[in-house]
Design a protein around this motif. Structure first.
Motif: not given
Length: 382
Positions: A11-21, A23-30, A70-79
């Motif tokens: 939601g608003l919190a989860g996705y915006n946290l990922a975006r802020e992370i 901005k500060l770290d391009k490589s940490v796995p998300l 955009e986030l270079d992240a793994r997103i697991l939907a409907r889980r």
């Protein structure tokens, strides 16, 4: 392989946290896990989507696949997450997959509170808390002319105002004496009610629904004063309850929400909480601005710079175009009094402490132009 930062919730919190992370770290796995399709959309827009002609589909700004790119992240939907093991630092999913984590962030959100209604149609009462809910609700609006809204708080009043754009007559029921009781003092609440009534909203304050029955194609509401009302649809908007079940089962401290300190850290090492599910040093604030303060602070902490969250005074914008309203309520229990003035076309209520210092305000109509000036005069909330 390095264990990821694992975020439960998109939601608003989860996705915006990922975006802020990012901005500060391009490589940490998300890795992000979602109960739904994990689209990126603005949840606050759900309560004013009708007037802008939006559907559930057009509210989606980006798909989960686009967000993953955009986030270079793994997103697991409907889980579905079934358990958190804080000792092993891993999360179990319903399908059997186990996800390890370096840090775990609970951005689980909140569930609508369900009134203890009786009657054969009680299960058909709708709530709108996410995009799937809105899709079901908007589909049921076709042909509706009268909608009963249970709850005269922020969401109930916003939906009532929004339905006017569809030619629907909304009736708001609430046991409180005036609408927006948690945000506005009595006289401001009465002014707000009059403004929305002039636009077509019907308020029945001091009354609650006790039962809902089917009556052919419509609903019959049985009310606490012994009267009845009819509606084509019934919407419940009586508030939210933070999702704390997963945390509680994992022996993480909970109160009203998942208890955290100012660094958003829970009682379990490596586990943080943000958003509607979090109770930050005693404060549960399910609004956009506090969430954005949280995600900016936590992103810094998770990328190596421990940062405590701060809350400046954060006025709440009530999305009721029939009577624009902004409120910054004073802290609960603070001594003081409301002082009201009536500028042309509006109402200004200022809460003053015994020494004359401002500690809160409510601005309605033309008085909303004073929001920035008054907000700057208020003390920080945290």
């Amino acid at each position: 392989m390095t264990a990821p930062i694992l975020i439960l919730g998109t939601g608003l919190a989860g996705y915006n946290l990922a975006r802020e992370i990012r901005k500060l770290d391009k490589s940490v796995p998300l890795v992000l896990v979602s109960r739904d399709d994990a689209p990126f959309y603005s949840k606050p827009m759900l309560s004013n989507a009708l007037a802008s002609g939006k559907s559930a589909a057009t509210l989606v700004m980006k798909t989960a696949e686009r967000m993953a790119e955009e986030l270079d992240a793994r997103i697991l939907a409907r889980r579905q997450v079934t358990a958190i093991d804080t000792s092993a630092r891993q999360v179990s999913l319903q399908d059997g997959e186990v996800l390890p984590y370096r840090d775990l962030v609970l951005a689980l959100g909140a569930d609508p509170i369900r009134l203890p209604l009786d009657g054969d149609a009680a299960p058909e009462v709708l709530s709108v808390n996410d995009l799937d809910d809105f899709a079901r609700f908007s589909a049921r609006l076709d042909g509706a002319r009268r909608v009963a809204i249970l709850g005269g708080g922020l969401i109930g009043c916003e939906f009532a105002n929004d339905m006017l754009a569809r030619g629907i007559e909304p009736t708001v029921f609430d046991p409180a004496p005036w609408p927006l009781g948690r945000l506005l003092p009595e006289e401001a609440g009465a002014y707000f009610r009059a403004g929305l009534e002039a636009a077509g909203v019907v308020f029945r304050m001091g009354i609650s629904a006790i039962g809902v029955d089917r009556q052919g194609a419509t609903y019959r509401l049985r009310l606490s004063d012994g009267s009845v009302a009819e509606a084509d649809l019934v919407l419940s908007a009586v508030g939210l309850r933070p999702r704390i079940g997963l945390a509680e089962a994992a022996a993480i401290q909970v109160g009203r929400g998942i208890v955290t300190d100012r660094h958003l850290a829970s009682s379990a090492a490596g586990v943080s909480a943000i958003g509607d599910c979090a109770e930050v040093v005693g404060l549960s604030l399910p609004f956009v601005m506090p969430i954005m303060q949280q995600v900016r602070a936590l992103a810094k902490t998770l990328t190596g710079t421990p940062t405590a969250v701060s809350y400046p005074a954060m006025p709440v914008l009530v999305k009721t175009p029939a009577l624009p309203t902004v409120a910054a309520p004073p802290p609960a229990g603070l001594a003081g009094e409301w002082v009201l003035t009536h500028p042309e076309g509006g109402l200004e209520a200022l809460f003053l402490t015994p020494d004359g210092s401002p500690a809160g305000f409510a601005l309605l109509g033309a008085a909303t132009s004073r929001k920035q000036v008054l907000a700057a005069s208020l003390p920080a909330w945290l």
